[in-house]
Write a protein that holds these residues in place. Structure first.
Motif, PDB file in Angstrom:
ATOM      1  N   GLY A   1      80.839  52.911  46.206  1.00 56.26           N
ATOM      2  CA  GLY A   1      80.392  51.293  45.931  1.00 56.26           C
ATOM      3  C   GLY A   1      80.783  50.348  47.119  1.00 56.26           C
ATOM      4  O   GLY A   1      81.769  50.207  47.451  1.00 56.26           O
TER       5      GLY A   1
ATOM      6  N   HIS B   1      79.627  54.514  62.282  1.00 58.62           N
ATOM      7  CA  HIS B   1      78.679  55.118  61.416  1.00 58.62           C
ATOM      8  C   HIS B   1      77.613  53.614  61.462  1.00 58.62           C
ATOM      9  O   HIS B   1      77.532  52.940  60.666  1.00 58.62           O
ATOM     10  CB  HIS B   1      78.887  55.254  59.944  1.00 58.62           C
ATOM     11  CG  HIS B   1      77.801  55.352  59.124  1.00 58.62           C
ATOM     12  ND1 HIS B   1      76.651  56.545  59.463  1.00 58.62           N
ATOM     13  CD2 HIS B   1      77.315  54.465  58.288  1.00 58.62           C
ATOM     14  CE1 HIS B   1      75.770  55.945  58.510  1.00 58.62           C
ATOM     15  NE2 HIS B   1      75.975  55.033  57.762  1.00 58.62           N
TER      16      HIS B   1
ATOM     17  N   ALA C   1      81.257  51.483  57.025  1.00 62.57           N
ATOM     18  CA  ALA C   1      82.082  52.468  56.336  1.00 62.57           C
ATOM     19  C   ALA C   1      83.546  52.582  57.054  1.00 62.57           C
ATOM     20  O   ALA C   1      84.492  52.705  56.777  1.00 62.57           O
ATOM     21  CB  ALA C   1      81.351  53.942  56.318  1.00 62.57           C
TER      22      ALA C   1
ATOM     23  N   VAL D   1      82.419  55.862  52.116  1.00 61.87           N
ATOM     24  CA  VAL D   1      80.949  56.010  52.327  1.00 61.87           C
ATOM     25  C   VAL D   1      80.482  54.721  52.540  1.00 61.87           C
ATOM     26  O   VAL D   1      79.262  54.650  53.372  1.00 61.87           O
ATOM     27  CB  VAL D   1      80.444  56.730  51.048  1.00 61.87           C
ATOM     28  CG1 VAL D   1      78.821  56.924  51.618  1.00 61.87           C
ATOM     29  CG2 VAL D   1      80.819  58.240  51.095  1.00 61.87           C
TER      30      VAL D   1
ATOM     31  N   LEU E   1      76.840  62.376  57.768  1.00 66.07           N
ATOM     32  CA  LEU E   1      75.378  62.290  57.693  1.00 66.07           C
ATOM     33  C   LEU E   1      74.694  62.219  58.994  1.00 66.07           C
ATOM     34  O   LEU E   1      73.972  62.821  59.386  1.00 66.07           O
ATOM     35  CB  LEU E   1      75.270  61.234  56.938  1.00 66.07           C
ATOM     36  CG  LEU E   1      73.489  60.882  56.638  1.00 66.07           C
ATOM     37  CD1 LEU E   1      73.038  62.035  56.199  1.00 66.07           C
ATOM     38  CD2 LEU E   1      73.338  59.770  55.772  1.00 66.07           C
TER      39      LEU E   1
HETATM   40  P1  NAX Z   1      73.283  51.594  45.285  1.00 65.74           P
HETATM   41  O1  NAX Z   1      73.607  50.307  45.289  1.00 65.74           O
HETATM   42  O2  NAX Z   1      72.636  52.375  44.599  1.00 65.74           O
HETATM   43  O3  NAX Z   1      74.808  51.767  44.426  1.00 65.74           O
HETATM   44  C1  NAX Z   1      76.200  51.153  44.876  1.00 65.74           C
HETATM   45  C2  NAX Z   1      76.986  50.969  43.478  1.00 65.74           C
HETATM   46  O4  NAX Z   1      78.105  50.608  43.840  1.00 65.74           O
HETATM   47  C3  NAX Z   1      76.469  50.193  42.567  1.00 65.74           C
HETATM   48  O5  NAX Z   1      75.971  50.651  41.235  1.00 65.74           O
HETATM   49  C4  NAX Z   1      77.311  49.023  42.495  1.00 65.74           C
HETATM   50  O6  NAX Z   1      77.286  48.217  41.445  1.00 65.74           O
HETATM   51  C5  NAX Z   1      78.625  49.733  42.727  1.00 65.74           C
HETATM   52  N1  NAX Z   1      79.708  48.891  43.188  1.00 65.74           N
HETATM   53  C6  NAX Z   1      79.457  47.748  44.041  1.00 65.74           C
HETATM   54  N2  NAX Z   1      80.742  47.289  44.344  1.00 65.74           N
HETATM   55  C7  NAX Z   1      81.563  47.814  43.723  1.00 65.74           C
HETATM   56  C8  NAX Z   1      83.077  47.813  43.381  1.00 65.74           C
HETATM   57  N3  NAX Z   1      83.638  46.798  44.210  1.00 65.74           N
HETATM   58  N4  NAX Z   1      83.464  48.696  42.717  1.00 65.74           N
HETATM   59  C9  NAX Z   1      82.807  49.830  42.117  1.00 65.74           C
HETATM   60  N5  NAX Z   1      81.796  49.600  42.438  1.00 65.74           N
HETATM   61  C10 NAX Z   1      80.724  48.874  43.063  1.00 65.74           C
HETATM   62  O7  NAX Z   1      73.902  52.015  46.746  1.00 65.74           O
HETATM   63  P2  NAX Z   1      74.026  53.489  47.247  1.00 65.74           P
HETATM   64  O8  NAX Z   1      72.530  53.757  47.742  1.00 65.74           O
HETATM   65  O9  NAX Z   1      74.469  54.339  46.347  1.00 65.74           O
HETATM   66  O10 NAX Z   1      74.785  53.127  48.631  1.00 65.74           O
HETATM   67  C11 NAX Z   1      76.376  53.126  48.439  1.00 65.74           C
HETATM   68  C12 NAX Z   1      76.664  52.796  49.753  1.00 65.74           C
HETATM   69  O11 NAX Z   1      76.635  53.881  50.745  1.00 65.74           O
HETATM   70  C13 NAX Z   1      76.070  51.343  50.552  1.00 65.74           C
HETATM   71  O12 NAX Z   1      77.193  50.720  50.938  1.00 65.74           O
HETATM   72  C14 NAX Z   1      75.402  52.186  51.603  1.00 65.74           C
HETATM   73  O13 NAX Z   1      75.045  51.209  52.728  1.00 65.74           O
HETATM   74  C15 NAX Z   1      76.261  53.303  52.153  1.00 65.74           C
HETATM   75  N6  NAX Z   1      75.823  54.376  52.834  1.00 65.74           N
HETATM   76  C16 NAX Z   1      76.478  54.971  53.810  1.00 65.74           C
HETATM   77  C17 NAX Z   1      76.209  56.009  54.477  1.00 65.74           C
HETATM   78  C18 NAX Z   1      77.180  56.818  55.450  1.00 65.74           C
HETATM   79  O14 NAX Z   1      76.681  57.511  56.130  1.00 65.74           O
HETATM   80  N7  NAX Z   1      78.201  56.476  55.649  1.00 65.74           N
HETATM   81  C19 NAX Z   1      74.863  56.487  54.433  1.00 65.74           C
HETATM   82  C20 NAX Z   1      74.068  56.241  53.060  1.00 65.74           C
HETATM   83  C21 NAX Z   1      74.400  54.614  52.627  1.00 65.74           C
HETATM   84  O15 NAX Z   1      73.461  53.840  53.095  1.00 65.74           O
END
Ligand code: NAX
Length: 327
Positions: A90, A189, A135, A131, A160
């Motif tokens: 998240g 990343h 990151a 993640v 990834l």
């Molecule tokens: P989503 O927006 O579908 O889900 C994120 C979830 O995290 C939401 O349900 C939100 O309510 C929750 N959240 C936000 N702040 C929070 C907190 N303080 N505590 C607990 N939960 C919290 O995003 P999703 O597609 O699942 O992506 C999640 C993250 O991964 C994003 O930051 C995205 O940029 C990142 N990624 C990282 C990648 C990597 O290779 N390192 C690749 C994929 C992705 O883009």
């Protein structure tokens, strides 16, 4: 049978969470003989907590034999209690009109709080994978906020990028993707990451020699891997989720269960290897054994590679400078 281990996942009701939790619960991350207790964290917002309830109903309906418990939380101090593994998915996405500095600050707040909570209540051996973007910097913030935990236990996901690079190389060279060894991705990343196949082999033969095309490396391969996330958003209307979850599984599985001598890529705090300043969370080639990773040392860095590494490092240092005053 083995004692259950505790796995905390944040952002559990998000897209990546939906592709990740079922695989953890089925044993793909920690082994088909390792029971797990899932400790799921979402923001207190009613919609997010309701969505999390729905995900939990589905997890229950899978009747996974290895799933020894599921908890839903809105407080990191509860979600991280005694946790052995923490997957910090998240994060605050960039909203309309949001500047980069605002994004860094919003995430600094989240990862400071989560680092402190891990410091206070997690297992002293907790393995942390960040993640949520950015990151590397988020992992750095969590690490700095958890002074009582070993810094080496904080890692960021570069896997990834590694897997994307492997897939592009396999397509170009006509290799089976699973036959590629000794590939790595250096740095942040982000599109500045440096996917490096100079040492890569297939059946003991050099991938670089087989491809033998530096123009392709520079003008096609690196931009394709670097901009793959954007290409997926353009095509799908949503960011990569299943492939990101798969990479998180790969990262944690290899860290926990070992890579059997093979290189994998992890974002880990530097100890000064390859001139990367100590403490920066940087993508490196590592091997893993007995729950520990080791950076592969002594690789030659040629002029082109040094240039790429300097660029991704400069970007990371810029991000780090942007949050220093918040730590
Ligand atoms: P989503 O927006 O579908 O889900 C994120 C979830 O995290 C939401 O349900 C939100 O309510 C929750 N959240 C936000 N702040 C929070 C907190 N303080 N505590 C607990 N939960 C919290 O995003 P999703 O597609 O699942 O992506 C999640 C993250 O991964 C994003 O930051 C995205 O940029 C990142 N990624 C990282 C990648 C990597 O290779 N390192 C690749 C994929 C992705 O883009």
């Amino acid at each position: 049978s083995k004692k259950p281990v505790r796995v905390a996942v944040t952002g559990a009701a998000g897209q990546i969470g939906y592709a990740l939790l079922f695989r953890i619960a089925s044993g793909e991350m920690l082994g088909k003989d390792q029971p797990v207790i899932l400790q799921l964290l979402e923001i207190p917002d009613e919609k997010a907590q309701n969505a999390l309830k729905g995900v939990i109903m589905e997890l229950e309906d899978c009747a996974f034999p290895l799933l020894a418990g599921i908890e839903a939380h809105s407080d990191p101090l509860q979600a991280f209690k005694d946790t052995d593994y923490a997957l910090l998915v998240g994060a605050r996405p960039r909203g309309p009109g949001m500047e980069r500095a605002d994004l860094l600050a919003a995430n600094a707040q989240i990862f400071t709080a989560q680092g402190k909570a891990l410091n206070a209540v997690a297992s002293r051996n907790v393995k942390v994978l960040v993640v949520g973007n950015p990151a590397n910097t988020n992992a750095y913030i969590a690490m700095k906020s958890a002074p009582d935990l070993p810094a080496k236990n904080f890692t960021a996901m570069l896997r990834l990028d590694h897997n994307r690079a492997a897939s592009q190389l396999a397509a170009k060279g006509g290799f089976k993707v699973g036959d590629i060894r000794k590939l790595t991705v250096w740095g942040n990343h982000s599109p500045t990451m440096y996917a490096d196949y100079r040492f890569a082999t297939v059946d003991g033969k050099s991938v670089k020699e087989a491809i033998n095309d530096q123009t392709w490396n520079k003008d096609v391969f690196l931009p394709t891997v670097g901009k793959r996330g954007a290409a997926i958003i353009a095509a799908r209307g949503l960011s990569s989720a299943a492939s990101a979850a798969n990479a998180a599984i790969d990262h944690m599985r290899d860290w926990a269960l070992g890579s059997a001598g093979e290189w994998v890529t992890m974002g880990v705090p530097s100890n000064g290897e390859y001139g990367i300043p100590a403490g920066i969370i940087f993508g490196f080639p590592v091997t893993t054994e007995n729950g520990e990773y080791k950076i592969v040392e002594g690789l030659e860095i040629d002029a082109f590679s040094q240039e790429c590494i300097d660029k991704t490092l400069a970007e990371l240092q810029g991000e780090q400078d942007g949050v220093k005053h918040l730590l």
